[in-house]
Design a protein around this motif. Sequence first.
Motif: not given
Length: 222
Positions: A194-222
């Motif tokens: 639980m500790l390991a997964k919570v730490v990874l969730s806080i560190v990795l998930v937020p920037p990756l969601i932001a990156l995927c949203v940005t990539l999605a918008r670029r794919l829409d414009r492509a």
Amino acid sequence: MTEPATTAPAIPRPLFVYALLYGGMTVLAGVLGNKQVALGPLAVEAGIFAFLMLVVLSSTVAQLYGRKTADRMVFWGFLPLALSVALIFLVLQIPASADMPADRQAAFSLMMGSTPRIMAAGPVAYGVSLFLNVWLFSALRGKESEGDGAGSGLGMMVRGGIASALSQVVDTLIFISLAFYGEFPIGDLLVGQMLAKVVLSIVLVPPLIALCVTLARRLDRA
């Protein structure tokens, strides 16, 4: 009079791409889970990286297309998961070639074989935790409109981190309890994972969601 032909509604390109990636991650998570990795003082099974990508992709789809679409993607994720389990079971039952070295046969069986409890625990933990993640991510959005990318930025990243951390706690509790309860004491394993997964969730998930949203918008414009 001939009725005009109707065409099926086009799937947005980002949704199509992310759905393909999502299906692949459902299969890969189980394979990677055979290795434990050390991240500083934390020890975690490597399948968490693929599982966190499932969290990222489902949250991204909820952000861009709404909770219902994300829930459908999570639901259909059971299909590649079930097919992969069935194919692994089938291949394990087929006799190995006489030309295959014995050590490779043993390694393959060890890597791909699972007890019935583990095989049952995986899909249950997957379904509960991913649906929970989508629900939490969407609920924390409050009164913002769904499916238009509104609320992106810092608020979206915070929601992603919170939803992922809580859903990973539930995932760990369900999987380890169903798979190993009664086999050996699971308290330390539960806390550590639980500790390991919570730490990874806080560190990795937020920037990756932001990156995927940005990539999605670029794919829409492509």
